[in-house]
Design an enzyme around this catalytic site. Structure first.
Site, PDB file in Angstrom:
ATOM      1  N   GLU A  65      -3.573   3.649   3.324  1.00 34.06           N
ATOM      2  CA  GLU A  65      -4.379   3.288   2.184  1.00 34.06           C
ATOM      3  C   GLU A  65      -5.599   2.849   3.269  1.00 34.06           C
ATOM      4  OE1 GLU A  65      -5.280   2.753   0.115  1.00 34.06           O
ATOM      5  OE2 GLU A  65      -3.943   1.207  -1.383  1.00 34.06           O
TER       6      GLU A  65
ATOM      7  N   HIS B 182       2.919   5.081  -4.184  1.00 32.39           N
ATOM      8  CA  HIS B 182       4.070   4.543  -4.253  1.00 32.39           C
ATOM      9  C   HIS B 182       4.054   3.214  -5.580  1.00 32.39           C
ATOM     10  CE1 HIS B 182       2.190   0.760  -2.933  1.00 32.39           C
ATOM     11  NE2 HIS B 182       1.109   1.843  -2.525  1.00 32.39           N
TER      12      HIS B 182
END
Length: 206
Positions: free
Chosen positions: A82, A9
């Site tokens: 994550e 990201h």
């Protein structure tokens, strides 16, 4: 041949503050938005069959900026999230070092021994390996765009190199919107690019 374009990201507000995010979220910065758009231009000529993303808002927003006006199948997968960092999430690295120095030392220097009230690196490895097997089974020869997180991509490198967990942090560093490209052919996984940021450096496309 299956090609997996793993993207981290874009830069977030907490990245700038050196604050660990994990399962929490913070917004993309202006730099993060710009870099994702630059990457979209770089990948414009790549014919993707589908987009897979972590369900975190920062990855979904990055994915949408990268694909732009293209209409592609878009799926989220919680296994691409994550690492769960437990009670570290939302704290700065300096705060964590002060409150939990021994465990942070393991996180950075002996990750196979690291444990928190969230996930271990082995947990991330297990779920990412499951994702890779599923993609290999459900897709033939095509390109897939996969937008995820820094630790996930470090573990991906480790898996492809067949390295032990204690080597998970070996270079290169995974910057925001960097490209890590995995080729899968004849049941073999090969890293073609690792943490590539040519789009930020204005070096053109693939």
């Amino acid at each position: 041949m299956l090609q997996l374009f793993f993207i981290r990201h874009g830069e977030t507000e907490w990245n700038v503050e050196h604050r660990l995010q994990g399962r929490l979220n913070s917004n993309l910065t202006e730099n993060g938005i710009r870099d994702a758009k630059l990457l979209g231009k770089r990948l414009m000529e790549i014919d993707f069959d589908a987009v897979y993303a972590s369900p975190s808002l920062r990855t979904i927003e990055t994915a949408k900026l990268v694909i732009g006006e293209r209409t592609l199948p878009f799926k989220t997968d919680e296994r691409l999230m994550e690492i769960d960092l437990g009670d570290w999430e939302g704290r700065t690295i300096d705060e964590i070092k002060a409150m939990d120095p021994d465990r942070y030392h393991l996180y950075e220097n002996a990750p196979s021994q690291y444990a928190n009230n969230g996930e271990t690196f082995e947990d991330v490895e297990s779920r990412l390996e499951a994702v890779l097997r599923d993609l290999e089974r459900t897709h033939d020869s095509c390109n897939l765009l996969i937008v995820t997180h820094g630790v996930v991509i470090k573990v991906l490198q480790m898996i492809c190199k067949e390295n032990p967990i204690d080597l998970v942090w070996e270079p290169p560093f995974i910057e925001g919107t960097s490209v890590t490209l995995v080729k899968i052919e004849d049941n073999k996984r090969e890293l073609l690019l690792e943490g590539d940021i040519a789009h930020k450096e204005r070096k053109g496309a693939f």
